[in-house]
Design an enzyme around this catalytic site. Structure first.
Site, short mmCIF file in Angstrom:
data_model
loop_
_atom_site.label_atom_id
_atom_site.label_comp_id
_atom_site.label_asym_id
_atom_site.label_seq_id
_atom_site.Cartn_x
_atom_site.Cartn_y
_atom_site.Cartn_z
CG ASP A 116 -1.92 0.62 1.14
OD1 ASP A 116 -2.50 1.37 -0.04
OD2 ASP A 116 -3.38 0.68 1.60
CD GLU A 162 -2.83 5.05 2.23
OE1 GLU A 162 -2.50 4.00 1.63
OE2 GLU A 162 -4.48 5.15 1.36
CG HIS A 210 -2.80 3.61 -2.81
ND1 HIS A 210 -2.90 4.02 -2.03
CD2 HIS A 210 -1.81 4.80 -3.73
CE1 HIS A 210 -3.04 5.52 -1.91
NE2 HIS A 210 -2.74 5.56 -3.32
CG HIS A 253 -3.63 2.77 5.37
ND1 HIS A 253 -4.50 2.72 6.18
CD2 HIS A 253 -3.57 2.63 4.04
CE1 HIS A 253 -5.75 2.19 5.31
NE2 HIS A 253 -4.78 2.17 4.20
CG HIS A 309 -8.32 4.55 4.18
ND1 HIS A 309 -7.00 5.30 4.60
CD2 HIS A 309 -8.27 3.84 3.32
CE1 HIS A 309 -6.57 4.72 3.45
NE2 HIS A 309 -6.91 4.15 2.50
CD GLU A 330 -6.83 -0.31 3.79
OE1 GLU A 330 -5.72 -0.40 2.68
OE2 GLU A 330 -7.60 0.56 3.26
ZN LIG Z 1 -3.63 2.70 0.12
#
Ligand SMILES: [Zn+2]
Length: 298
Positions: free
Chosen positions: A37, A39, A89, A133, A145, A163
């Protein structure tokens, strides 16, 4: 008391490490899956770094490759002979093949039915999460998020997951251990609550959802490489752990998503902002969760 001469001890220790690190001749090494990902990458701190068109996006694509390549180098040193990297991502076309270590294959672009875990199956020996994240509404988690901005909370069989937790549950279904997670300090701890055996590398300290204290790229890359080496060398598959039923509750930030989603048969709406459904297996639960938050648009 007799003791082994120091030089001999060193040779024996080195020999042991080498045997653990290298696949035996004639025997295939480990197959490693890396989900990346953006972030939670080292050096990433602002919105202009995480989407195409952002002023700093080009820089972030290289940062993404750098953290990933550190994990690949470590995985190879730990005995990996096959590595699959999944760009996880946004539109999932951030990593450029020319920036990636040649030992890895790259899964790129969307639509993928299982998004961040596309391509994972029971043939893998280990999973690594890079750049992860925190879940939605986590205090002090940078870019916190779940899936997309519309989700307030996701629960599977009574456990609230982000996630990293969701992806760990899918890996567990296949009997593949999550052995390493990298991200900000809050994200690493949160993912380890579900991926309890995973090592962690903290690449930055989250001050709140937007501010962050970044660590040296050079130091972080060394730490990721060493952690990936140790994690892959120690990775052991386990018999798939499967629940009889997966009960999903997905709470949104508004009631329009549930308004649409509840049109599908077997999707309940226990509250105006929430949908609930049951799936017989984890891959099916995962695919449906992904449709709900990403492909329904009021
Ligand atoms: Zn992401």
């Amino acid at each position: 008391m007799p003791h082994t001469p120091r030089t001999l001890t060193a040779v024996l220790l080195l020999g042991g490490w080498f045997a653990a690190a290298q696949p035996t001749a004639g025997q295939a090494g480990k197959k490693v899956y890396i989900s990346v990902d953006m972030e939670g990458l080292s050096g990433v701190s602002g919105d202009d770094q995480t989407s195409p068109g952002g002023a700093e996006y080009g820089r972030s694509r290289l940062l993404m490759a750098d953290d990933t390549n550190a994990a690949i180098r470590g995985a190879l040193a730990g005995g990996a002979s096959e590595i699959v990297v999944n760009d996880s991502h946004g539109g999932q076309r951030n990593l450029r093949l020319e920036d990636l270590h040649p030992a890895a294959r790259l899964i790129s672009h969307s639509f993928k039915r299982v998004g961040m875990m596309e391509g994972l199956d029971e043939t893998f020996d280990a999973v690594i999460f890079v750049g992860y994240h925190t879940k939605a509404d986590t205090f002090a988690g940078l870019f916190a998020h779940t899936g997309s901005g519309v989700v307030r909370d996701l629960e599977i069989n009574g456990t609230s997951v982000g996630e990293g937790g969701l992806n760990t549950m899918l890996a567990t279904w296949y009997g593949v251990p999550v052995v390493l997670v990298t991200g900000d300090d809050q994200a690493v701890v949160q993912v380890q609550e579900v991926a309890t055996e995973a090592r962690g590398v903290v690449v930055k300290r989250a001050i709140n959802e937007r501010a962050v204290e970044l660590r040296s790229l050079e130091v972080v890359h060394r730490e990721i490489e060493e952690a990936a080496r140790a994690a892959v060398a120690a990775a052991r598959r386990f018999p798939p752990r499967r629940e009889g039923l997966y009960r999903v509750r997905l709470q949104f930030r508004n009631s329009l998503y549930p308004e649409i989603a509840s049109a599908f048969p077997s999707i309940d709406r226990p509250a105006p902002d929430t949908v609930a459904f049951e799936a017989p297996d984890m891959p099916q639960a995962y695919r449906l969760i992904r449709v709900m938050y990403r492909f329904i648009s009021p």
